[in-house]
Design an enzyme around this catalytic site. Structure first.
Site, short mmCIF file in Angstrom:
data_model
loop_
_atom_site.label_atom_id
_atom_site.label_comp_id
_atom_site.label_asym_id
_atom_site.label_seq_id
_atom_site.Cartn_x
_atom_site.Cartn_y
_atom_site.Cartn_z
N ASP A 38 4.80 -8.47 -1.70
CA ASP A 38 3.75 -7.44 -1.76
C ASP A 38 2.99 -7.56 -3.08
OD1 ASP A 38 2.19 -5.23 -1.45
OD2 ASP A 38 3.79 -3.97 -0.65
N ARG A 82 -0.68 -7.23 6.88
CA ARG A 82 0.56 -7.16 7.68
C ARG A 82 0.26 -7.13 9.18
NH1 ARG A 82 4.51 -5.62 3.77
NH2 ARG A 82 3.26 -5.91 1.90
N HIS A 133 4.23 -0.35 6.99
CA HIS A 133 2.82 -0.05 6.67
C HIS A 133 1.84 -0.26 7.83
CE1 HIS A 133 0.12 0.49 2.90
NE2 HIS A 133 0.15 1.54 3.69
N SER A 156 3.59 1.93 1.39
CA SER A 156 3.71 1.37 0.04
C SER A 156 4.58 2.23 -0.87
CB SER A 156 2.33 1.20 -0.61
OG SER A 156 1.59 0.23 0.08
N LYS A 306 -6.32 -8.62 -5.71
CA LYS A 306 -6.17 -7.71 -4.57
C LYS A 306 -7.42 -6.86 -4.35
CE LYS A 306 -3.32 -3.83 -2.97
NZ LYS A 306 -2.03 -3.13 -3.12
#
Lengths: 488, 488
Positions: A38, A82, A133, A156, A306
């Site tokens: 992650d 995901r 998630h 998260s 990110k």
């Protein structure tokens, strides 16, 4: 003498039989493990250039398998990446974009087919230990999407009412209302609430232990194990055994613990005698969350991180280990994506692909070491709210005009607190030659007008198919996320 | 049955003895081979990210050895880098900087100790096949610097009176006077002149054949083989066998031929039974010559290229293969340089280091796979005319104010002709965190003032020792290049 020779030859023959017996014998139903990080950056492992700490287990895994250098997450943010991994679809095709908040009232639609469902249909036992998630109400949880077993967080680990230094926030803090509880789930039930950083530090160990037990329990089945760790997403925390072990503070300690976890998994495969018949894929959901200064990882020089459709946001470390199939110690530079895993696993196990449209292609030739194969020729960089921000063909990336969320020039904090959010600036069209310029630094559109044309055509095809909020184009082949009863 | 068992045990014993016999048995005097590329970029091999052509031999070599990611050429230009490699000294310490032109009237001083001389003293046979570039008059040629055998060009392959498309230049062209002849030397004598591009295309094959014969001839000696190819320096040319073989034009073809050459060398080691006792080091003299557009290679995203003290100019591909010593398929991210080869070879062979000051340190621990060793902590980025342009400590690089020769924003031509030279602009002080920012993009001096201080101190130490033309500081420990009689 004659007798000795014949004995020797006989013995040699037995030895060769034994050797054949011991040699890797991949079946049509290898065990499959996906280990998912992650917010780990492209440059965060020893084999990808990290210098301040050691990742011996992952480095060894790479030396025993294939290391990818152009493996893309489908989007640079948690839930979207995901959803893509598990369904083989661009996240906007299935209505899961961005990051789902607790009680979002939506999740992965039951009509989608996950890897777990696909492999279950082929007789696989399926287990998941880690962060989900994809919807936190029961109907969306892993057991309802093909997993036999599940322990982990539904979302998260920063979605809790605790400050970044580990102290509970005050009654009026926004987080108190948004994140009432950080539940550790077992199946569909809450096992207990995670309330302190020390408890967060146990998560890597908990997931690992569950995974090792799952391997042991199913060593005679074919199995699919999905191990999406909560770390190194903020708030980062390492268990006492790894605290202070790296030269890079808590972040390095946490990555060292994750590396240890990978070592435990690989050890368990050996101990249970199934090492030679297990395919392990290691990758990450998106690039490092640069706002968090030294609580974030490194892109290894790729642009931004990110939450941005740059290479730093979407290009991921990826290591594939499959004894007897994936050639040891090799590198694959061909384009591939986490949406390609589902069709690849289908190809391996002779499973039928879902009836609905998916976006992944089988990259099995790459897993087998064919470096000249180009199963994925094109990649779309969509960002949340269905914005088509860039398209790629081979090494050419055309960035389309969009609202920039650039971290260029940002000086991230060094205390683990979020840095100042960058200003929103328009991002003009730019063409990058990623082979010579993976850092997306030199716009070469003026030099290669024909390439620009080709890529603009590809962008138009993407819009026809999936739509584009930026140019107000509706998608023709998009599906919806699942909604809870009250949101329907 | 008893007899069978005892026979079997006896046979197993013999087998194990055989196994011990066959296992790599590195001696104190392994053969040593250095394969040196000319202007090859950091991103030009498959294992370093190249996608448009294959380098199977070098990729395999990496999977059987160690791939370095922080291996620095001592300067970003031909003669300087070669002088550094062979003597273990920063090139400005020994008066060889920049690139020597034909009839320069100077060369490598006889008082310097080359790797060839050092290993000759340990009983090694020494051979060199390829580009010398450390003085073209007899007193400076390889046979006068420790090599028993030599075939190759005395300087760069573009120092001839031929145009970039292979046509002889006119009578009044400056090259006609500067480069009267491109001689292929054998020992101290000119074998013949190279006058066409087709003849240039034979060079890789010629050097390779000579090297393979040398290996065969000396398979019972310990030997040192230095193989500095003329390619892929412009004018690039591939032999008919490789023409059109890559998807990246002549440049790709040329690299594929160089990869073939490496394969021939490794094959020769196996065929002569000395594979297990030979250390092979592969690296390049400096980054790609970006002016030459698609006749130049790729930095893999590092900043700028040849002729500049950026990472793109000085960070090189480097692969070390040493069966039984260097662990297979591993990566070394620690800082090292080509000036470290001489002291490393000295450490391996127990040779005495030269009496005069050198700059290299033994990186033998890295060759042995100790990834936590940091034998080289500091590196000076000098550029020709003794300009101290940057200093590095671990992953921190402080660029000192100097005249910039930046290629930023340049649009190199695509026809193999030199691009427009970049404007000279001042380069202000900048601090780069190369771990997070190997592309030298974000100046972080404001965030890390203490690091800046430490590096400024290191720069001052460099000036005390070696001097600095930029700040008009004389060096205290510098030596001179050798001069021809008429220049003395």
């Amino acid at each position: 003498m004659k007798r000795v020779v014949s004995f020797s030859i006989g013995f040699l023959f037995v030895l060769s039989l034994l050797a054949i017996q011991l040699a890797p014998k991949p079946t049509a139903k290898p065990n499959i493990i996906v280990i998912f990080m992650d917010d780990m950056g492209y440059g965060d492992l020893g084999v990808y250039g990290a210098t301040e700490y050691q990742t011996p287990n992952l480095d060894r895994m790479a030396s025993e398998g294939i290391r990818f250098t152009n493996f893309m997450a489908a989007q640079a943010v948690c839930s979207a990446s995901r959803a893509a991994l598990l369904t083989g679809c661009y996240p906007n095709r299935i209505g899961i974009t961005g990051a789902l908040f607790p009680n979002a009232g939506k999740g992965l639609n039951q009509q989608e087919t996950t890897i777990a469902e696909l492999l279950k249909g082929q007789g696989y036992a399926t287990g998941m230990f880690g962060k989900w998630h994809l919807g936190d109400t029961k109907e969306f949880l892993p057991l309802q999407h093909g997993f036999d077993e599940y322990v982990g967080l539904p979302y998260s680990n920063d979605m809790w009412a605790v400050d970044y230094d580990g102290k509970p926030v005050g009654e009026n803090d926004w987080r108190k209302k948004a994140f009432p509880l950080l539940p550790l789930l077992s199946g569909n039930d809450t096992l207990r609430a995670i309330t302190t950083l020390d408890e967060q530090a146990e998560l890597t160990g908990i997931y690992t232990e569950k995974a090792v037990n799952f391997i042991k329990k199913h060593k005679k089945d074919p199995f699919f194990l999905y191990l999406p760790h909560s770390m190194p997403h903020v708030p980062i925390a390492a268990s006492p055994r790894f605290k202070g072990k790296s030269k890079q503070g808590t972040y390095g300690d946490v990555v060292m613990e994750l590396d240890w976890s990978v070592g435990e998994i690989l050890k368990a495969l050996k101990e249970n005698g199934i090492d030679d018949n297990t395919l392990v894929v290691f990758t990450s959901d998106n690039g490092p969350w640069l706002n968090y200064g030294n609580h974030a990882g490194s892109t290894g020089g790729l642009r931004e991180g990110k939450g941005v459709s740059t290479e730093g946001g979407q290009r991921e470390p990826c290591i594939v280990r499959w004894p007897g199939v994936a050639p040891a110690g090799t590198i694959c530079n061909q384009l591939a994506s986490n949406i390609d895993l589902l069709p690849t696993f289908a190809a391996i196990t002779n499973a039928k692909l879902p009836d609905h449209k998916i976006d992944g292609v089988s990259i099995l030739p790459l897993f087998k070491g064919d470096n000249q194969a180009t199963p994925r020729k094109i990649f779309y960089y969509y960002y949340r709210r269905n914005n088509l921000e860039a398209v790629r063909r081979g090494d050419w990336k055309l960035v389309l005009p969009h609202e920039g969320r650039s971290y260029e020039g940002q000086q991230p904090g060094n205390d683990g607190y979020p840095g100042k959010a960058p200003e929103n600036t328009p991002y003009p069209m730019a063409l990058y030659d990623l082979r010579r310029d993976p850092g997306e630094r030199y716009d070469v559109q003026a030099t290669y007008p024909t390439i620009v044309e080709v890529l603009q055509k590809i962008a138009e095809e993407a819009r026809q198919d999936l739509g584009d909020d930026i140019t107000k184009r509706p998608g023709h082949n998009v599906r919806e996320a699942g909604l809870t009863a009250k949101n329907k």
